[in-house]
Motif scaffolding. Structure first.
Motif, short mmCIF file in Angstrom:
data_model
loop_
_atom_site.label_atom_id
_atom_site.label_comp_id
_atom_site.label_asym_id
_atom_site.label_seq_id
_atom_site.Cartn_x
_atom_site.Cartn_y
_atom_site.Cartn_z
N SER A 100 -3.10 5.87 0.88
CA SER A 100 -4.30 5.52 1.63
C SER A 100 -5.11 6.78 1.90
CB SER A 100 -3.93 4.83 2.94
OG SER A 100 -5.07 4.54 3.71
N HIS A 101 -6.34 6.83 1.41
CA HIS A 101 -7.24 7.97 1.60
C HIS A 101 -6.57 9.29 1.18
CE1 HIS A 101 -9.92 5.22 3.64
NE2 HIS A 101 -8.97 4.90 4.50
N GLU B 294 -8.27 6.77 -3.40
CA GLU B 294 -8.64 6.17 -2.12
C GLU B 294 -7.53 5.22 -1.64
OE1 GLU B 294 -11.44 5.93 1.02
OE2 GLU B 294 -11.48 7.18 -0.77
N PHE B 295 -7.15 4.30 -2.52
CA PHE B 295 -6.05 3.38 -2.23
C PHE B 295 -5.22 3.16 -3.49
CE2 PHE B 295 -9.47 2.01 0.69
CZ PHE B 295 -8.82 2.21 1.90
N LEU C 188 0.84 -1.19 0.00
CA LEU C 188 0.00 0.00 0.00
C LEU C 188 0.88 1.25 0.00
CD1 LEU C 188 -2.97 1.00 0.21
CD2 LEU C 188 -2.65 1.04 2.69
N PHE D 57 -1.89 0.50 -4.64
CA PHE D 57 -0.97 -0.58 -4.28
C PHE D 57 0.09 -0.73 -5.36
CE2 PHE D 57 -4.74 -1.66 -1.88
CZ PHE D 57 -4.25 -2.22 -0.71
#
Length: 204
Positions: free
Chosen positions: A75-76, A110-111, A72, A113
């Protein structure tokens, strides 16, 4: 490595390929050592790689060790700097990968990876995701593959009749596209809605 595409190779796959290349080069250029050692290594190394692949398929832990796992990185809308440093990925590299996915504003994410093979997977936040017919409560028919009804000037009647179309219907559709002769058509396809794609032969 099986049927993996080059773009989907993990770092262990690429290391294996590099090692095999080095061994093959040594076999051809090294005149001081017995070539049998290189031959044994060239046989054993792919076998070891294959065994590792089988183990990775059966064991999640082995798969994590040999192939890695997604990391990740956003994040947000917040960049996870610690994870970037762990992967030795600069912010410039990250932005480049985001732009390749047509994402230019980190706050829209939002995310995100980083996958083991080096690609980035992104989930946009809800307000930036594309609107779908489902969101608008609009019913749409399932998509179907288009069928080829003319190939290199020849009508493929079996395909035409399989969708309940006739030759008369096809010729009428061609005429609406100002095509009077089927032999002038290089390729013609019909989609599920009955729309035609027509590619004419190159003029000589």
């Amino acid at each position: 490595m099986g049927k993996k595409e080059m773009g989907k190779l993990t770092y262990s796959n690429m290391a294996s390929a590099a090692a095999l290349g080095s061994l093959a080069s040594g076999l051809m250029t090294d005149t001081n050592n017995n070539p049998i050692y290189y031959i044994i290594a060239l046989i054993a190394f792919p076998l070891l790689t294959y065994i590792i692949g089988i183990i990775s398929l059966k064991s999640p832990y082995a798969r994590k060790v040999f192939e890695g796992e997604p990391t990740l990185v956003i994040s947000h809308g917040k960049i996870l700097e610690k994870n970037l440093k762990h992967m030795r990925l600069s912010t410039d590299n990250l932005m480049q990968k985001l732009r390749s996915k047509k994402v230019f504003n980190i706050s829209d994410v939002e995310f995100a990876f980083m996958e083991p093979e080096g690609k980035i997977s992104i989930l946009l936040d809800s307000k930036n995701q594309p609107v779908t017919p489902k969101d608008l409560n609009i019913f749409v028919n399932k998509s179907e593959l288009p069928i080829t009804v003319i190939k290199e000037g020849t009508i493929i009647e079996k395909n035409l009749y399989s969708k309940n179309f006739t030759k008369d219907w096809l010729e009428t559709q061609l005429k609406t596209n100002n095509i009077s002769n089927v032999s002038d058509v290089f390729l013609c396809q019909v989609d599920s809605s009955g729309s035609l794609y027509v590619d004419l032969k190159d003029s000589k």
